[in-house]
Design a protein around this motif. Sequence first.
Motif, short mmCIF file in Angstrom:
data_model
loop_
_atom_site.label_atom_id
_atom_site.label_comp_id
_atom_site.label_asym_id
_atom_site.label_seq_id
_atom_site.Cartn_x
_atom_site.Cartn_y
_atom_site.Cartn_z
N ALA A 1 -0.98 2.20 -2.32
CA ALA A 1 0.36 2.74 -2.54
C ALA A 1 1.23 2.55 -1.30
O ALA A 1 2.40 2.16 -1.39
N ILE A 2 0.66 2.81 -0.12
CA ILE A 2 1.41 2.63 1.12
C ILE A 2 1.76 1.16 1.32
O ILE A 2 2.89 0.83 1.69
N ILE B 1 -1.19 18.70 -6.93
CA ILE B 1 0.05 19.21 -7.51
C ILE B 1 1.26 18.58 -6.82
O ILE B 1 2.21 18.16 -7.48
N VAL B 2 1.22 18.49 -5.50
CA VAL B 2 2.33 17.89 -4.75
C VAL B 2 2.50 16.41 -5.14
O VAL B 2 3.61 15.97 -5.41
N SER B 3 1.39 15.66 -5.17
CA SER B 3 1.52 14.24 -5.52
C SER B 3 2.01 14.09 -6.95
O SER B 3 2.83 13.21 -7.24
N TRP C 1 14.25 0.74 -2.28
CA TRP C 1 13.96 1.66 -1.17
C TRP C 1 13.37 2.97 -1.69
O TRP C 1 12.47 3.53 -1.08
N LEU C 2 13.89 3.46 -2.80
CA LEU C 2 13.36 4.68 -3.39
C LEU C 2 11.92 4.48 -3.84
O LEU C 2 11.05 5.32 -3.59
N ILE C 3 11.66 3.36 -4.49
CA ILE C 3 10.30 3.05 -4.93
C ILE C 3 9.38 2.93 -3.72
O ILE C 3 8.27 3.49 -3.71
N GLY C 4 9.82 2.23 -2.69
CA GLY C 4 9.00 2.08 -1.50
C GLY C 4 8.70 3.39 -0.81
O GLY C 4 7.55 3.67 -0.43
N THR C 5 9.72 4.21 -0.67
CA THR C 5 9.53 5.52 -0.03
C THR C 5 8.60 6.40 -0.85
O THR C 5 7.69 7.05 -0.30
N MET C 6 8.80 6.42 -2.16
CA MET C 6 7.93 7.22 -3.03
C MET C 6 6.48 6.74 -2.93
O MET C 6 5.55 7.54 -2.84
N ALA C 7 6.27 5.45 -2.94
CA ALA C 7 4.92 4.91 -2.86
C ALA C 7 4.25 5.29 -1.54
O ALA C 7 3.06 5.63 -1.52
N ILE C 8 5.00 5.26 -0.46
CA ILE C 8 4.43 5.62 0.85
C ILE C 8 4.06 7.11 0.88
O ILE C 8 2.97 7.48 1.30
N TYR D 1 3.49 9.08 -1.68
CA TYR D 1 2.39 9.26 -2.63
C TYR D 1 1.08 8.77 -2.01
O TYR D 1 0.04 9.44 -2.13
N GLY D 2 1.12 7.64 -1.33
CA GLY D 2 -0.09 7.12 -0.68
C GLY D 2 -0.61 8.05 0.40
O GLY D 2 -1.82 8.27 0.52
N ILE D 3 0.29 8.60 1.19
CA ILE D 3 -0.12 9.55 2.23
C ILE D 3 -0.76 10.78 1.60
O ILE D 3 -1.79 11.28 2.09
N ALA D 4 -0.18 11.27 0.50
CA ALA D 4 -0.77 12.43 -0.20
C ALA D 4 -2.16 12.09 -0.73
O ALA D 4 -3.08 12.90 -0.63
N LEU D 5 -2.34 10.89 -1.27
CA LEU D 5 -3.65 10.49 -1.77
C LEU D 5 -4.67 10.35 -0.64
O LEU D 5 -5.84 10.73 -0.81
N ILE D 6 -4.26 9.82 0.50
CA ILE D 6 -5.18 9.70 1.63
C ILE D 6 -5.57 11.09 2.13
O ILE D 6 -6.74 11.35 2.43
N GLY D 7 -4.61 12.01 2.21
CA GLY D 7 -4.94 13.39 2.58
C GLY D 7 -5.92 14.01 1.60
O GLY D 7 -6.87 14.69 1.99
#
Length: 185
Positions: free
Chosen positions: A18-19, A122-124, A148-155, A157-163
């Motif tokens: 995602a990132i 829940i946050v993701s 840019w919105l898609i890119g930011t959301m994916a980043i 979301y990816g950070i939340a998944l890694i956490g």
Amino acid sequence: MEELSRTWWVYLIRGACAILFGLLAIVWPGITIYALVIVFGAYAVVNGVFALFSSGRGGSRLWMVIYGVISILAGILAFVWPRMTALALLFLIAGWAVVTGVIEIVAAIRLRKAMEGEWMFIVSGALSVLFGILLFVWPSSGALAVVWLIGTMAIVYGIALIGLAFKVKALGAHRPGPGTSPRVV
């Protein structure tokens, strides 16, 4: 929980993908709709396959299977119609984000008795739903803003998944073995 903690790395890979997807979208904002369709399709298929792979046993399995199938179908649709208009792609991504976000929220609610940190699910999920709703509400926004919105959301979301991956991994490491008393928090 054991099955979930053994597949923690799947969430890590999904988050990294995602990132990577988000960074590609931001670094190359002039990307064509065709290329965006292909990148989104590849991401959705890979995300769906990993979701299917990580579906363990029990009640949450059905939700992960549904999530995986929806993600794979969204990716296949993107490959089948690569010349779709920007608006159609936008609605495809928005629908996918809302449906998968709701599924993640439902899964988190079901898992809250079995694990701590379900708020990350829940946050993701909420971020995914919010992202989808924003795309439905403002579909006429410029392609650059959408990328840019898609890119930011994916980043994000990816950070939340890694956490979440590291949280799930830690749960498996702290799980009491047979004959030991549970850890008091």
